[in-house]
Design a protein around this motif. Structure first.
Motif, short mmCIF file in Angstrom:
data_model
loop_
_atom_site.label_atom_id
_atom_site.label_comp_id
_atom_site.label_asym_id
_atom_site.label_seq_id
_atom_site.Cartn_x
_atom_site.Cartn_y
_atom_site.Cartn_z
N UNK A 14 0.85 -1.19 0.00
CA UNK A 14 0.00 0.00 0.00
C UNK A 14 0.89 1.25 0.00
N UNK A 15 2.16 1.07 0.38
CA UNK A 15 3.10 2.20 0.40
C UNK A 15 2.79 3.19 1.51
N UNK A 16 2.24 2.69 2.63
CA UNK A 16 1.90 3.58 3.75
C UNK A 16 3.15 3.83 4.60
N UNK A 17 3.33 5.11 4.95
CA UNK A 17 4.48 5.46 5.77
C UNK A 17 4.11 5.39 7.24
N UNK A 18 4.59 4.34 7.91
CA UNK A 18 4.40 4.26 9.36
C UNK A 18 5.74 3.83 9.96
N UNK A 19 5.85 4.01 11.25
CA UNK A 19 7.12 3.71 11.91
C UNK A 19 6.99 2.47 12.79
N UNK A 20 7.96 1.57 12.68
CA UNK A 20 8.01 0.42 13.60
C UNK A 20 9.03 0.73 14.68
N UNK A 21 8.66 0.46 15.94
CA UNK A 21 9.59 0.75 17.04
C UNK A 21 10.90 -0.01 16.82
N UNK A 22 10.80 -1.32 16.48
CA UNK A 22 12.01 -2.09 16.18
C UNK A 22 11.75 -2.99 14.98
N UNK A 23 12.81 -3.29 14.23
CA UNK A 23 12.67 -4.06 12.99
C UNK A 23 13.92 -4.92 12.80
N UNK A 24 13.71 -6.17 12.39
CA UNK A 24 14.87 -7.03 12.06
C UNK A 24 14.43 -8.08 11.04
N UNK A 25 15.38 -8.59 10.28
CA UNK A 25 15.11 -9.68 9.34
C UNK A 25 15.76 -10.94 9.87
N UNK A 26 15.18 -12.09 9.49
CA UNK A 26 15.80 -13.37 9.89
C UNK A 26 15.79 -14.32 8.71
N UNK A 27 16.85 -15.14 8.62
CA UNK A 27 16.90 -16.08 7.49
C UNK A 27 17.07 -17.52 7.97
N UNK A 28 16.94 -17.74 9.28
CA UNK A 28 16.98 -19.11 9.80
C UNK A 28 16.20 -19.16 11.12
N UNK A 29 15.86 -20.36 11.54
CA UNK A 29 15.15 -20.53 12.81
C UNK A 29 16.01 -20.05 13.97
N UNK A 30 17.32 -20.32 13.90
CA UNK A 30 18.17 -19.89 15.04
C UNK A 30 18.20 -18.36 15.14
N UNK A 31 18.25 -17.68 13.98
CA UNK A 31 18.19 -16.20 14.03
C UNK A 31 16.85 -15.74 14.60
N UNK A 32 15.79 -16.42 14.16
CA UNK A 32 14.45 -16.06 14.65
C UNK A 32 14.39 -16.21 16.18
N UNK A 33 14.93 -17.34 16.68
CA UNK A 33 14.91 -17.59 18.12
C UNK A 33 15.66 -16.48 18.88
N UNK A 34 16.82 -16.11 18.34
CA UNK A 34 17.63 -15.06 19.00
C UNK A 34 16.86 -13.74 19.06
N UNK A 35 16.16 -13.44 17.97
CA UNK A 35 15.41 -12.17 17.93
C UNK A 35 14.23 -12.19 18.90
N UNK A 36 13.53 -13.32 18.91
CA UNK A 36 12.36 -13.40 19.80
C UNK A 36 12.81 -13.30 21.27
N UNK A 44 4.74 -8.68 18.53
CA UNK A 44 5.51 -9.05 17.33
C UNK A 44 4.62 -8.95 16.11
N UNK A 45 5.22 -8.58 14.97
CA UNK A 45 4.49 -8.62 13.70
C UNK A 45 5.41 -9.27 12.67
N UNK A 46 4.93 -10.37 12.07
CA UNK A 46 5.73 -11.06 11.06
C UNK A 46 5.30 -10.59 9.68
N UNK A 47 6.29 -10.17 8.91
CA UNK A 47 6.00 -9.62 7.58
C UNK A 47 6.66 -10.46 6.49
N UNK A 48 5.91 -10.73 5.44
CA UNK A 48 6.49 -11.30 4.23
C UNK A 48 6.65 -10.14 3.26
N UNK A 49 5.84 -10.16 2.19
CA UNK A 49 5.92 -9.09 1.20
C UNK A 49 5.07 -7.88 1.55
#
Ligand code: FAD
Ligand code: EPU
Length: 335
Positions: A14-36, A44-49
């Motif tokens: 939609x191209x809406x400009x909003x601010x996320x307090x914190x943001x990170x990407x993960x490419x494996x389950x171990x990275x996901x675990x560390x972030x959580x 938490x909000x999980x985003x794909x496209x």
């Protein structure tokens, strides 16, 4: 790396400009675990496209962007192939991989934006096919326990733009991979009128899965706005299933009301038709409005506030209820 105060405009179609307090990407389950582990009680909000989301306000929490990639063949026979795809793969790239390798089953779902991981969330569908038709199973990370759970077709409770992950298990799982069953013995599905017309115009009598994919791409490009040019999230509302009596009442005032059979003896109406008849198609309010070629699609012409688009959707719901006695349900996830 965790970033703070991140503008989510590049992460939602939609191209809406909003601010996320914190943001990170993960490419494996171990990275996901560390972030959580570092969520500090934040939502938490999980985003794909970001192609099925409307942000109406800043997100005071932790956005986690799924970048788990990888496509692999897990089983192959003379007639069938099972393919596992990482949740962060782009859905259309996965479709092209299948089409190019001559694996049939997802060609009608060409050009749907978004990630493979989000495809089971609402059982994406188009042109006579839904992913439940080719879905075998998915693996998902259970946020509370940190365990990986597997879900087969039945466990996902797929319905029209529905799954258990939008209902009973909402916000409990992160889908990490999806396994699909494709066929080498192609079953061409060109029953959707527009596909037949497109093939006839090209003089194609015995279409291949590549022909179907190209036809679907052409049809979609002709009426759906490209999010890279005009912000949108596809159909904003679902097509409503109503009692036959509701259809009959509308038919007393209109000829040729589009309708299709639906489960439990109901009929499905075309929400785009209702919105067009109510006079909303192509309406513009400076920076946002209703798409001129597809009334089911709300559009953002410049970075307007998501809340304005949400208010427009409310006005449309109220008007359609007043005019036709039908209550439209939003398809897009509202944040
Ligand atoms: P997002 O918008 O990022 O997320 C959608 C929801 O799923 C959010 O609630 C999010 O938190 C959740 N989520 C995302 N990834 C995960 C994950 N890995 N694990 C757990 N939760 C997750 N849809 C159709 O069905 N048919 C169509 O024909 C169609 N056409 C479209 C055309 C256009 C131009 C656009 C913009 C959209 C269209 N859509 C269509 C809607 C959209 O493309 C799909 O819903 C798509 O599956 C969303 O994928 P995404 O990765 O962008 O999801
Ligand atoms: N129609 C109108 N006016 C409009 C739009 C549609 O009268 O402005 C009529 C059409 O003439 C047709 C009927 O409505 O008789 C259906 O139209 P169309 O074939 O364009 O499909 P849709 O119901 O508007 C659905 C999905 C799309 C999917 C297409 C193709 C939903 C909510 N939408 O749209 O999915 O791509 O069918 O299968 O089910 C999405 O979910 O985001 C999405 C784009």
């Amino acid at each position: 790396m965790i970033q703070e105060n991140v503008n989510l405009r590049p992460f939602n179609t939609f191209g809406i400009e909003v601010c996320a307090k914190r943001f990170a990407s993960f490419s494996s389950i171990s990275e996901l675990k560390e972030l959580i582990a570092q969520r500090n009680g934040d939502p938490l909000l999980f985003l794909g496209g970001g192609s099925n989301i409307l942000f109406t306000k800043d997100f005071d929490g932790f956005v986690l962007h799924n970048e788990m990639t990888g496509i692999s063949i897990v089983e192959e026979t003379e007639s069938e192939v099972r393919i596992r795809s990482g949740a962060g793969e782009v859905w259309h790239d996965f479709v092209l991989f299948c089409v190019e390798n001559n694996f049939g089953g997802v060609e009608n779902l060409s050009l749907i934006p978004g990630s493979v991981g989000a495809s089971p969330m609402q059982n994406i569908g188009a042109y006579g096919i839904e992913i439940k038709d080719v879905f075998v199973s998915l693996e998902a990370f259970h946020i509370e326990s940190g365990e990986i759970h597997s879900f087969d077709n039945e466990a996902c409770k797929f319905g029209y733009r529905e799954s258990v992950f939008k209902r009973k298990l909402k916000d409990q799982y992160v889908i990490s991979s999806v396994t699909f069953k494709l066929t080498k013995l192609h079953k061409i599905n060109s029953t959707y009128g527009a596909i037949e017309t497109e093939l006839a115009e090209k003089g194609i009598k015995s279409p291949t899965i590549k022909d179907i994919s190209n036809a679907v791409i052409a049809i979609r490009s002709s009426k759906l706005p490209d999010p890279a040019k005009i912000g949108n999230a596809g159909s904003f509302f679902k097509n409503p299933a109503v009692d036959k009596s509701v259809l009959e009442k509308i038919q007393t005032n209109y000829d040729n009301v589009p309708n299709y059979p639906a489960p439990e003896g109901k009929v499905k109406l075309a929400a785009g038709w209702l919105i067009e008849q109510a006079g909303w198609k192509g309406k513009t309010f400076d920076t946002y409005g209703v798409h001129k070629l597809q009334a089911l699609v709300l559009v953002n012409y410049s970075t307007t506030k998501g809340s304005l688009i949400y208010d427009l959707s409310t006005a449309i719901i109220e008007d359609i209820e007043a005019k036709f006695g039908v209550v439209l349900e939003r398809e897009v996830n509202i944040i």
